[in-house]
Design a protein around this motif. Structure first.
Motif, mmCIF file in Angstrom:
data_model
loop_
_atom_site.group_PDB
_atom_site.id
_atom_site.type_symbol
_atom_site.label_atom_id
_atom_site.label_comp_id
_atom_site.label_asym_id
_atom_site.label_seq_id
_atom_site.Cartn_x
_atom_site.Cartn_y
_atom_site.Cartn_z
ATOM 1 N N VAL A 1 0.837 -1.198 0.000
ATOM 2 C CA VAL A 1 0.000 0.000 0.000
ATOM 3 C C VAL A 1 0.868 1.244 0.000
ATOM 4 O O VAL A 1 1.722 1.411 0.838
ATOM 5 C CB VAL A 1 -0.937 0.024 1.241
ATOM 6 N N GLY A 2 0.654 2.109 -0.965
ATOM 7 C CA GLY A 2 1.315 3.414 -0.942
ATOM 8 C C GLY A 2 2.686 3.431 -1.583
ATOM 9 O O GLY A 2 2.988 4.328 -2.351
ATOM 10 N N TRP A 3 3.527 2.469 -1.276
ATOM 11 C CA TRP A 3 4.911 2.535 -1.726
ATOM 12 C C TRP A 3 5.194 1.647 -2.938
ATOM 13 O O TRP A 3 6.311 1.639 -3.436
ATOM 14 C CB TRP A 3 5.853 2.146 -0.588
ATOM 15 N N ARG B 1 6.850 9.886 11.624
ATOM 16 C CA ARG B 1 6.511 8.673 10.870
ATOM 17 C C ARG B 1 7.796 8.136 10.267
ATOM 18 O O ARG B 1 8.436 8.812 9.464
ATOM 19 C CB ARG B 1 5.528 8.998 9.741
ATOM 20 N N ASN C 1 6.098 3.479 5.645
ATOM 21 C CA ASN C 1 5.033 3.001 6.519
ATOM 22 C C ASN C 1 3.825 2.656 5.647
ATOM 23 O O ASN C 1 3.893 2.768 4.427
ATOM 24 C CB ASN C 1 4.676 4.073 7.552
ATOM 25 N N THR C 2 2.767 2.214 6.272
ATOM 26 C CA THR C 2 1.546 1.951 5.512
ATOM 27 C C THR C 2 0.383 2.553 6.279
ATOM 28 O O THR C 2 0.514 2.935 7.447
ATOM 29 C CB THR C 2 1.266 0.438 5.357
ATOM 30 N N LEU C 3 -0.755 2.578 5.608
ATOM 31 C CA LEU C 3 -1.966 3.082 6.238
ATOM 32 C C LEU C 3 -2.275 2.262 7.493
ATOM 33 O O LEU C 3 -2.700 2.782 8.518
ATOM 34 C CB LEU C 3 -3.108 2.954 5.222
ATOM 35 N N PHE C 4 -2.011 0.953 7.407
ATOM 36 C CA PHE C 4 -2.367 0.046 8.501
ATOM 37 C C PHE C 4 -1.261 -0.050 9.537
ATOM 38 O O PHE C 4 -1.466 -0.487 10.661
ATOM 39 C CB PHE C 4 -2.710 -1.334 7.942
ATOM 40 N N SER C 5 -0.072 0.341 9.133
ATOM 41 C CA SER C 5 1.055 0.319 10.055
ATOM 42 C C SER C 5 1.786 1.644 9.918
ATOM 43 O O SER C 5 2.798 1.753 9.238
ATOM 44 C CB SER C 5 1.957 -0.868 9.687
ATOM 45 N N PRO C 6 1.251 2.706 10.560
ATOM 46 C CA PRO C 6 1.772 4.056 10.330
ATOM 47 C C PRO C 6 3.188 4.270 10.847
ATOM 48 O O PRO C 6 3.854 5.217 10.453
ATOM 49 C CB PRO C 6 0.773 4.970 11.045
ATOM 50 N N ASN C 7 3.637 3.338 11.701
ATOM 51 C CA ASN C 7 5.039 3.378 12.128
ATOM 52 C C ASN C 7 5.409 4.721 12.771
ATOM 53 O O ASN C 7 6.443 5.303 12.452
ATOM 54 C CB ASN C 7 5.946 3.107 10.917
ATOM 55 N N TRP D 1 8.506 13.296 9.222
ATOM 56 C CA TRP D 1 8.773 11.924 8.770
ATOM 57 C C TRP D 1 10.273 11.682 8.914
ATOM 58 O O TRP D 1 11.060 12.633 9.020
ATOM 59 C CB TRP D 1 8.296 11.677 7.336
#
Ligand SMILES: Nc1nc2c(c(=O)[nH]1)N[C@H]1C(S)=C(S)[C@@H](COP(=O)(O)O)O[C@H]1N2
Ligand SMILES: [Mo]
Length: 330
Positions: free
Chosen positions: A44-46, A293, A297-303, A149
């Motif tokens: 997701v995202g990356w 951040r 990271n991901t939407l589900f794992s914003p880190n 970030w």
């Protein structure tokens, strides 16, 4: 993603190290432990940040890559694809993907750096001369952007102090001022009428900050040549300060007596100070600096993790600021 890469016929065996080989050789596979293989990105995202061919190192660097002093780290290093495609380099546009898209037009050869001001050995030095006295070292540093970030990036470079000692600053040189290349024909961001920066991009350090052993001039990352979008062929890296201090594509280094005005101070002095030390307890006027951040990271794992004073390098650098009010000198 439009990344200019050399035609494969230009690549000779052994010149380009695949990232997986680089990371395993360097013992940097921590990503795998977290379920994210270092080469493969979270979907997701990356996922768009993939398939980058590293450029071939120019001859002056090629020789030095054979004799690097490597290091290791317990932290998960950002994948090369992310570190080289999520950038801030306003000369190529304000978007995070603009630098990777447009910086390939920047001509980095030939390149020279003018050294002037209060210094015994001023002059115009080429990259070979600048690196001459130093063996390249790998430095795996956290990069904390003022936008909250961060990434862990393995740089290749040498202490700025090595260069400073060689050019012999005079007694009244209290600050070092740096300037980025300003070549509008190759830098679409500098031609934009929406651009707020008064080019060239300028940064500065106090002399003791510039001489600090953590402060390096980088010529590479991930065991390779520095991509243009990351500030090729020569950029500053000051890991305890916000990322904007780490000025890219340097063409001039001046030794001065007065504190220089950096580009971001010129734009918004109440938002960006000269020191710009990472400090979770001094908020940006428009957002908190308490957390960051860690990318990717991901939407589900914003880190999201807490930001550390001096970006976690306090043990090494806090002495530089003893007695200073860090709220005033932000
Ligand atoms: N010349 C120049 N240097 C620059 C910038 C820039 O816009 N122009 N952006 C800075 C900012 S805000 C950050 S966070 C870092 C990003 O470095 P990276 O893209 O290599 O991660 O570069 C810094 N150096
Ligand atoms: Mo930044």
């Amino acid at each position: 993603m439009l990344i200019k890469s050399p035609p494969s016929s230009d690549c000779r065996e052994g010149e380009v190290t695949p990232e997986s080989v680089y990371l395993s050789r360097r013992g940097l596979m921590q990503g795998a432990l977290l379920g994210v293989a270092s080469g493969a990105l979270p979907r997701v995202g990356w996922a768009q940040y993939s398939d980058v061919e590293p450029a071939i190192a120019p001859p002056w660097l090629q020789r030095r890559l054979a004799d690097v002093q490597w290091s290791s780290s317990d932290e998960r290093v950002a994948p090369f694809n992310v570190a080289s495609q999520y950038n801030n380099f306003y000369e190529f546009g304000p978007g995070k993907t603009d630098p990777a898209r447009y910086a390939s037009t920047m001509q980095t050869e030939p390149w020279s750096v003018r050294i002037d001001g209060l210094v015994a050995k001023p002059g115009t030095y080429d990259l070979d001369q600048l690196c001459a006295q130093s063996r390249l070292q790998e430095r795996i540093y956290r990069l904390r952007c003022v936008e909250a970030w961060s990434m862990v990036i393995p740089w290749l470079g040498f202490p700025l102090a090595d260069l400073i000692r060689r050019v012999e600053p005079l007694g009244d040189a209290r600050y070092v001022r740096f300037e980025t290349l300003h070549r509008p024909a190759e830098m679409p961001g500098t031609r934009s009428r929406f651009s707020v920066i008064d080019w060239p991009y300028v940064e500065g350090l106090r002399m003791d900050e510039a001489m600090h052993p953590l402060t390096i001039l980088a010529v590479g990352m991930y065991g390779r040549v520095l991509p243009n979008q990351n500030g090729a062929p020569l950029r500053l890296v000051v890991p305890w300060k916000y990322g904007f201090k780490s000025i890219k594509s340097i063409v001039r280094i001046s030794f001065v007596s007065e504190q220089p005005e950096s580009s971001w101070m010129g734009i918004a002095p109440d938002e960006y100070g000269f020191y710009a030390n990472v400090n979770p307890s001094v908020s940006h006027p428009r957002w908190s600096q308490a957390q960051e951040r860690r990318l990717p990271n991901t939407l589900f794992s914003p880190n999201v993790r807490p930001t550390e004073l001096f970006n976690g390098y306090g043990e090494q650098v806090a002495d530089l600021y003893r007695g200073m009010d860090l709220r005033k000198h932000y």
